[in-house]
Design a protein around this motif. Structure first.
Motif, PDB file in Angstrom:
ATOM      1  N   ILE A   2      -8.503   9.229  18.125  1.00 18.11           N
ATOM      2  CA  ILE A   2      -8.167   9.858  16.847  1.00 18.11           C
ATOM      3  C   ILE A   2      -6.836   9.289  16.404  1.00 18.11           C
ATOM      4  CG2 ILE A   2      -7.575  12.020  15.713  1.00 18.11           C
ATOM      5  CD1 ILE A   2      -9.575  13.417  17.477  1.00 18.11           C
ATOM      6  N   ILE A   3      -6.844   8.656  15.238  1.00 22.10           N
ATOM      7  CA  ILE A   3      -5.663   7.912  14.788  1.00 22.10           C
ATOM      8  C   ILE A   3      -5.235   8.405  13.417  1.00 22.10           C
ATOM      9  CG2 ILE A   3      -4.746   5.626  14.215  1.00 22.10           C
ATOM     10  CD1 ILE A   3      -6.960   4.563  16.185  1.00 22.10           C
ATOM     11  N   LYS A   4      -3.959   8.751  13.320  1.00 20.35           N
ATOM     12  CA  LYS A   4      -3.410   9.184  12.045  1.00 20.35           C
ATOM     13  C   LYS A   4      -2.437   8.124  11.525  1.00 20.35           C
ATOM     14  CE  LYS A   4      -0.339  11.346   9.238  1.00 20.35           C
ATOM     15  NZ  LYS A   4       1.121  11.155   9.024  1.00 20.35           N
ATOM     16  N   ILE A   5      -2.628   7.709  10.298  1.00 18.33           N
ATOM     17  CA  ILE A   5      -1.698   6.767   9.677  1.00 18.33           C
ATOM     18  C   ILE A   5      -0.960   7.454   8.536  1.00 18.33           C
ATOM     19  CG2 ILE A   5      -2.849   4.623  10.278  1.00 18.33           C
ATOM     20  CD1 ILE A   5      -4.007   4.633   7.384  1.00 18.33           C
ATOM     21  N   GLY A   6       0.277   7.049   8.360  1.00 19.46           N
ATOM     22  CA  GLY A   6       1.059   7.628   7.286  1.00 19.46           C
ATOM     23  C   GLY A   6       2.253   6.760   6.970  1.00 19.46           C
ATOM     24  N   GLY A   7       3.193   7.360   6.250  1.00 15.79           N
ATOM     25  CA  GLY A   7       4.405   6.634   5.909  1.00 15.79           C
ATOM     26  C   GLY A   7       4.128   5.414   5.043  1.00 15.79           C
ATOM     27  N   GLN A   8       4.873   4.360   5.293  1.00 15.72           N
ATOM     28  CA  GLN A   8       4.813   3.170   4.450  1.00 15.72           C
ATOM     29  C   GLN A   8       3.596   2.295   4.714  1.00 15.72           C
ATOM     30  OE1 GLN A   8       8.636   1.241   4.821  1.00 15.72           O
ATOM     31  NE2 GLN A   8       9.753   3.064   4.192  1.00 15.72           N
ATOM     32  N   ILE A   9       2.834   2.587   5.772  1.00  9.62           N
ATOM     33  CA  ILE A   9       1.616   1.806   6.022  1.00  9.62           C
ATOM     34  C   ILE A   9       0.656   1.957   4.849  1.00  9.62           C
ATOM     35  CG2 ILE A   9      -0.436   1.564   7.489  1.00  9.62           C
ATOM     36  CD1 ILE A   9       1.235   2.367   9.856  1.00  9.62           C
ATOM     37  N   ILE A  10       0.527   3.166   4.351  1.00 10.19           N
ATOM     38  CA  ILE A  10      -0.376   3.402   3.224  1.00 10.19           C
ATOM     39  C   ILE A  10       0.156   2.758   1.954  1.00 10.19           C
ATOM     40  CG2 ILE A  10      -1.331   5.219   1.736  1.00 10.19           C
ATOM     41  CD1 ILE A  10      -1.520   6.972   4.222  1.00 10.19           C
ATOM     42  N   GLU A  11       1.461   2.745   1.805  1.00 10.94           N
ATOM     43  CA  GLU A  11       2.082   2.165   0.611  1.00 10.94           C
ATOM     44  C   GLU A  11       1.986   0.638   0.586  1.00 10.94           C
ATOM     45  OE1 GLU A  11       4.237   3.998  -1.934  1.00 10.94           O
ATOM     46  OE2 GLU A  11       2.663   5.323  -1.207  1.00 10.94           O
ATOM     47  N   ASP A  12       2.021   0.007   1.747  1.00 10.41           N
ATOM     48  CA  ASP A  12       2.041  -1.447   1.874  1.00 10.41           C
ATOM     49  C   ASP A  12       0.613  -1.975   1.999  1.00 10.41           C
ATOM     50  OD1 ASP A  12       2.209  -4.110   2.827  1.00 10.41           O
ATOM     51  OD2 ASP A  12       4.126  -3.716   3.815  1.00 10.41           O
ATOM     52  N   LYS A  13       0.115  -2.603   0.948  1.00  7.73           N
ATOM     53  CA  LYS A  13      -1.285  -3.044   0.926  1.00  7.73           C
ATOM     54  C   LYS A  13      -1.604  -4.026   2.045  1.00  7.73           C
ATOM     55  CE  LYS A  13      -2.039  -2.328  -4.024  1.00  7.73           C
ATOM     56  NZ  LYS A  13      -2.393  -2.970  -5.324  1.00  7.73           N
ATOM     57  N   LYS A  14      -0.675  -4.914   2.335  1.00  9.65           N
ATOM     58  CA  LYS A  14      -0.897  -5.899   3.395  1.00  9.65           C
ATOM     59  C   LYS A  14      -0.952  -5.220   4.755  1.00  9.65           C
ATOM     60  CE  LYS A  14       0.938 -10.243   5.262  1.00  9.65           C
ATOM     61  NZ  LYS A  14       2.038 -11.250   5.156  1.00  9.65           N
ATOM     62  N   ALA A  15      -0.010  -4.296   4.997  1.00  9.96           N
ATOM     63  CA  ALA A  15       0.034  -3.579   6.274  1.00  9.96           C
ATOM     64  C   ALA A  15      -1.208  -2.711   6.443  1.00  9.96           C
ATOM     65  CB  ALA A  15       1.295  -2.721   6.354  1.00  9.96           C
ATOM     66  N   LEU A  16      -1.639  -2.072   5.357  1.00 11.59           N
ATOM     67  CA  LEU A  16      -2.824  -1.222   5.420  1.00 11.59           C
ATOM     68  C   LEU A  16      -4.072  -2.043   5.715  1.00 11.59           C
ATOM     69  CD1 LEU A  16      -4.136   1.555   5.123  1.00 11.59           C
ATOM     70  CD2 LEU A  16      -4.305   1.122   2.651  1.00 11.59           C
ATOM     71  N   LYS A  17      -4.192  -3.178   5.069  1.00  9.30           N
ATOM     72  CA  LYS A  17      -5.354  -4.050   5.310  1.00  9.30           C
ATOM     73  C   LYS A  17      -5.406  -4.499   6.762  1.00  9.30           C
ATOM     74  CE  LYS A  17      -7.539  -8.356   3.767  1.00  9.30           C
ATOM     75  NZ  LYS A  17      -7.443  -9.520   2.838  1.00  9.30           N
ATOM     76  N   SER A  18      -4.254  -4.881   7.312  1.00 12.94           N
ATOM     77  CA  SER A  18      -4.185  -5.328   8.699  1.00 12.94           C
ATOM     78  C   SER A  18      -4.561  -4.197   9.645  1.00 12.94           C
ATOM     79  CB  SER A  18      -2.777  -5.838   9.011  1.00 12.94           C
ATOM     80  OG  SER A  18      -2.667  -6.211  10.361  1.00 12.94           O
ATOM     81  N   PHE A  19      -4.031  -3.010   9.373  1.00 11.81           N
ATOM     82  CA  PHE A  19      -4.348  -1.854  10.217  1.00 11.81           C
ATOM     83  C   PHE A  19      -5.841  -1.543  10.174  1.00 11.81           C
ATOM     84  CE2 PHE A  19      -5.483   2.613  10.231  1.00 11.81           C
ATOM     85  CZ  PHE A  19      -5.115   2.962  11.515  1.00 11.81           C
ATOM     86  N   LEU A  20      -6.425  -1.511   8.986  1.00 12.64           N
ATOM     87  CA  LEU A  20      -7.837  -1.148   8.859  1.00 12.64           C
ATOM     88  C   LEU A  20      -8.743  -2.175   9.537  1.00 12.64           C
ATOM     89  CD1 LEU A  20      -7.911   0.229   5.206  1.00 12.64           C
ATOM     90  CD2 LEU A  20      -7.926   1.527   7.341  1.00 12.64           C
ATOM     91  N   LYS A  21      -8.331  -3.421   9.517  1.00 10.09           N
ATOM     92  CA  LYS A  21      -9.098  -4.448  10.230  1.00 10.09           C
ATOM     93  C   LYS A  21      -9.071  -4.171  11.730  1.00 10.09           C
ATOM     94  CE  LYS A  21      -9.656  -9.471  10.735  1.00 10.09           C
ATOM     95  NZ  LYS A  21      -9.758  -9.463  12.204  1.00 10.09           N
ATOM     96  N   ASP A  22      -7.869  -3.876  12.249  1.00 11.77           N
ATOM     97  CA  ASP A  22      -7.735  -3.575  13.670  1.00 11.77           C
ATOM     98  C   ASP A  22      -8.493  -2.298  14.033  1.00 11.77           C
ATOM     99  OD1 ASP A  22      -6.106  -5.791  14.047  1.00 11.77           O
ATOM    100  OD2 ASP A  22      -4.249  -4.652  13.819  1.00 11.77           O
ATOM    101  N   PHE A  23      -8.405  -1.305  13.165  1.00 12.74           N
ATOM    102  CA  PHE A  23      -9.102  -0.036  13.409  1.00 12.74           C
ATOM    103  C   PHE A  23     -10.614  -0.249  13.448  1.00 12.74           C
ATOM    104  CE2 PHE A  23     -11.308   3.727  11.778  1.00 12.74           C
ATOM    105  CZ  PHE A  23     -10.849   4.714  12.647  1.00 12.74           C
ATOM    106  N   SER A  24     -11.114  -1.054  12.530  1.00  9.91           N
ATOM    107  CA  SER A  24     -12.567  -1.288  12.459  1.00  9.91           C
ATOM    108  C   SER A  24     -13.096  -1.963  13.726  1.00  9.91           C
ATOM    109  CB  SER A  24     -12.913  -2.138  11.234  1.00  9.91           C
ATOM    110  OG  SER A  24     -12.420  -3.463  11.379  1.00  9.91           O
TER     111      SER A  24
END
Length: 258
Positions: A6-28
């Motif tokens: 169970i993973i919760k993301i917040g803060g600037q990860i959601i704001e930063d499109k590049k960081a969010l894309k990288s995270f979602l790729k890793d999560f997937s």
């Protein structure tokens, strides 16, 4: 027993499109059942400012009046949640977006107005795991925003860290549950200006010491309160750090221990 992440993301990860894309790729790419919980407070605050709606917080917790609730629901359950679901689909992760009202998964009660009136804020009283378990057995990944309901027709704003913690606790009866809080920092810091001041392991006594020294404040307080609640209720692993943590357990982070 199977492991559920169970993973919760917040803060600037959601704001930063590049960081969010990288995270979602890793999560997937994570194997096995998983649930994603996202915040979005910064985005909600921006929309509130655009609409000239005042943003008020006490000890890192948002005051949610009727207007703020509308903005929060639109931002969390709409814009952010559906963008995340769509991006996960792009990474071949079959995701489904949720509020707590969907399939009656997370039931809350409106917080008492004394000593502080937080408005339309919900405290979780029940997590219904059956539908979510069925979906995960079919390789569907739930994606939760921080909105719950009272089963009387009222949506309620709920702390995303609390939602993640309560999901982890509820599922600990079925899975070996691991809980990860991911944001832009390396973990719990003794000096917020120094990324190297990470507390590698944090127990409750040390947490109370940091509180007294004023080294933990604002939004980190409810986050850590939820961490310790989870570890005290049979969640097997609780960690705080950057999004790199989900693909590499050796990166610097904070592990919550008893």
């Amino acid at each position: 027993m199977q492991t559920l992440k169970i993973i919760k993301i917040g803060g600037q990860i959601i704001e930063d499109k590049k960081a969010l894309k990288s995270f979602l790729k890793d999560f997937s790419e994570l194997k096995g059942p998983k649930i994603l919980i996202h915040g979005g407070g910064l985005e909600a605050s921006k929309f509130s400012e655009r609409l000239s709606i005042k943003v008020s917080k006490i000890d890192g917790r948002r005051i949610t009046d009727a207007e703020t609730l509308e903005v929060t629901v639109m931002t969390y359950a709409g814009l952010i949640n559906k963008n995340i679901v769509a991006r996960l689909q792009g990474f071949d992760c079959n995701a489904l977006g949720f509020t707590g009202a969907d399939a009656n998964t997370i039931l809350s009660e409106k917080r008492a107005t004394s000593p502080i009136d937080f408005g339309f804020v919900g405290d979780i009283v029940q997590v219904n795991t059956k539908v979510l378990e069925t979906l995960m057995n079919e390789k569907v990944t739930p994606v939760f925003c921080a909105i719950t309901h009272d089963k009387k027709g009222q949506l309620l704003n709920t702390n995303a860290d609390t939602l993640a913690s309560e999901l982890a606790i509820a599922f600990s009866k079925i899975y070996n549950t691991e809980l990860y809080f991911c944001f832009e920092k390396n973990g719990v810091l003794t000096d917020v200006t120094d990324e190297n001041s990470v507390v590698k392991e944090l127990n409750y006594g040390s947490y109370q010491h940091l509180l007294k020294e004023g080294k933990v404040a604002d939004g980190m307080i409810p986050k850590l309160d939820n961490c310790f609640r989870a570890i005290d209720h049979k969640v097997s692993k609780v960690c705080i750090g950057t999004s790199e943590l989900i693909k590499n357990s050796l990166v610097t982070h904070t592990k919550i221990i008893k």
